[in-house]
Scaffold this motif. Structure first.
Motif, PDB file in Angstrom:
ATOM      1  N   THR A 227       0.845  -1.148  -0.177  1.00 29.86           N
ATOM      2  CA  THR A 227       0.007  -0.006  -0.068  1.00 29.86           C
ATOM      3  C   THR A 227       0.801   1.197  -0.083  1.00 29.86           C
ATOM      4  OG1 THR A 227      -1.731  -1.049   1.266  1.00 29.86           O
ATOM      5  CG2 THR A 227      -1.636   1.262   1.289  1.00 29.86           C
ATOM      6  N   LYS A 230       2.661   1.635  -3.246  1.00 28.77           N
ATOM      7  CA  LYS A 230       1.978   2.161  -4.494  1.00 28.77           C
ATOM      8  C   LYS A 230       1.823   3.705  -4.245  1.00 28.77           C
ATOM      9  CE  LYS A 230      -2.431   1.354  -6.941  1.00 28.77           C
ATOM     10  NZ  LYS A 230      -2.682   2.543  -7.334  1.00 28.77           N
ATOM     11  N   GLU A 233       4.815   5.375  -5.470  1.00 27.29           N
ATOM     12  CA  GLU A 233       4.958   5.535  -6.673  1.00 27.29           C
ATOM     13  C   GLU A 233       3.867   6.276  -7.600  1.00 27.29           C
ATOM     14  OE1 GLU A 233       4.580   1.411  -7.556  1.00 27.29           O
ATOM     15  OE2 GLU A 233       6.691   0.857  -7.293  1.00 27.29           O
ATOM     16  N   ASP A 234       2.499   6.483  -7.040  1.00 24.01           N
ATOM     17  CA  ASP A 234       1.595   7.177  -7.413  1.00 24.01           C
ATOM     18  C   ASP A 234       1.973   8.743  -7.218  1.00 24.01           C
ATOM     19  OD1 ASP A 234       0.070   4.819  -8.355  1.00 24.01           O
ATOM     20  OD2 ASP A 234      -1.169   5.207  -6.741  1.00 24.01           O
TER      21      ASP A 234
END
Length: 470
Positions: A227, A230, A233-234
């Motif tokens: 989580t 991500k 990276e987002d």
């Protein structure tokens, strides 16, 4: 010659981890051989696999570990990071002696770009030098072109504080971070960030990326948390998307406001290189600026005499006239206040470099491929260089010899890094605007406890109060 040009801003342990990541241990670099070859005093490994990592963790930070290391073993000392020998240099004199002729890269830029997954560097020495020069020149040009905007943003913060009752506690760190983000985004990225909501969105994703940089080199925590990975990276993808859009929009067009990206595009850089340099400035420039401004104001609230002297200089230089770029250069005492802020706060306590070839400091030989730490936080508190080192005393920088030592460490002058130069200019404007109109006051009983991470910050929110001068 020894290159102190870069003022490394890093998560301290991640700095070490990143350099080790970039230059992995060779099969021949086991503890016994390297340690015997160096003969440098220091800690023996606490654990075979982790070296002195448990000691670093128990100390609370790498800086605090290095303070203890140098107190016990002197200015040149060693310890073990995993199975790798690390040599730390802890006085100005030994730092001057350290010679690394094959050093061609910027340690901060190399580390930060590796963490972000950027690999567009690696050109010739002359190409890398020209790129770093362009980066610094672009930042200077952006400051010169947008100086009135810096004054305007500073006055907006002043107006906000003037609207408060004199007894109201002001969350200094929070407000200054917002100010720094506005300054960096407007000067680096342009009018896209005139809207408050755009700055708030940028602050959110900027915080996510910056807080995760460096995590995972020690314990792989980012990779273990799907989580969190991500989200990181987002956020990074969103930042890159914003930068790419701005680069595309401004390419080949003429805008009334010339910003950092515009000046980068005047050089012989491809779009990926422009993206990377814009990202470095957006991330690091904001944090350095925010922390320098925060600590400067904190120290001013604790020293009434310093604040009085600074106000007198500001009044003499500007009178009732506007704050201009030309006149800020006359603020000698303000410069001393900011230099002493960097020193007292140990704003960036550590930077690191790989020993490309065998070197020597004093009687000690530093083997090739040894990781060398510059324990800047230790150096900046060395009583042999700085009498009464824990005292906030800007007058010490009235001595040119003291300023010369400070410059040799990369904190001012010729070797000063672009992000710090930017931060000094922004802090000069902000402090001038605030002190001209306000008394900056400490909250009774508050102690500003330092936390050594990306840069030195206050462990808790720094609260202050303000009162009108006129």
């Amino acid at each position: 010659m020894l290159d102190f040009a870069i003022f490394a801003v890093t998560f301290l342990l991640a700095l070490v981890g990143a350099v080790l990541y970039l230059y992995p241990v060779t099969a021949a670099s086991g503890p016994g051989a390297s340690r015997q070859a160096s003969g440098i005093p220091g800690f023996t490994p606490t654990e075979e696999k982790d070296g002195n990592l448990p000691d670093i963790v128990n100390s609370g930070s790498l800086h605090e570990f290095l303070v203890n290391l140098h107190e016990r073993y002197g200015p040149v000392a060693s310890f073990w990071f995993g199975r790798r020998l690390v040599v730390s240099l802890g006085t100005a004199d030994v730092l001057k002696q350290h010679f690394n002729p094959n050093k061609t890269s910027d340690p901060f830029e190399t580390m930060l770009k590796s963490l972000l997954g950027y690999h567009s560097g690696g050109g010739s020495v002359s190409e890398d030098h020209m790129r770093r020069k362009l980066y610094g020149n672009a930042m200077t040009a952006a400051l010169q072109s947008n100086f009135p905007l810096l004054v305007k943003l500073s006055e907006e913060l002043l107006d906000k504080w003037l609207s408060y009752p004199e007894t109201q506690h002001v969350p200094l760190s929070q407000h200054v971070l917002g100010f720094a983000l506005k300054s960096v985004t407007r000067l680096a990225l342009g009018s896209t960030f005139e809207e408050e909501q755009e700055v708030i969105h940028f602050q959110k994703i900027h915080g996510t990326v910056w807080s995760e940089i460096g995590k995972g080199f020690l314990d792989g925590s980012l990779d273990k948390n799907a989580t969190r990975k991500k989200q990181y990276e987002d956020a990074l993808m969103q930042l890159e998307s914003i930068l790419k859009k701005i680069i595309k929009e401004r390419k080949g067009r003429n805008f009334g406001q010339h910003i950092f990206i515009d000046f980068l595009m005047q050089g012989n850089l491809n779009e990926q290189q422009i993206l990377e340099d814009s990202m470095i400035f957006s991330l690091a420039g904001c944090i350095i600026t925010a922390k320098l401004c925060t600590w400067a104001i904190c120290f001013l609230t604790t020293s009434e005499e310093v604040q009085k002297k600074l106000y007198k200089e500001i009044d003499q230089v500007f009178g009732k006239g506007p704050i201009t770029s030309e006149k800020t250069e006359q603020l000698r005492y303000c410069q001393q206040v900011l230099c002493e802020t960097v020193r007292t706060a140990r704003l960036t306590p550590v930077c690191a470099r790989l020993q490309d070839i065998e070197g020597k400091v004093g009687p000690f030989v530093i083997p090739k491929e040894t990781l060398v730490l510059y324990a800047l936080g230790v150096v900046l508190q060395d009583p042999s260089t700085w009498p009464s080192p824990h005292k906030f005393d800007p007058d010490r920088f009235a001595d040119e010899s003291v300023m010369k030592v400070f410059s040799s460490l990369g904190f001012s002058g010729t070797w000063e890094c672009p992000e710090l130069r930017f931060a000094y200019t922004v802090a000069t404007v902000l402090v001038s605007v605030l002190v001209r109109r306000l008394h900056l006051l400490a909250v009774e009983g508050q102690v500003f406890e330092m936390k050594y991470e990306l840069v030195t910050s206050s462990r808790e929110e720094a609260w202050i109060t303000v009162s009108k001068r006129h």
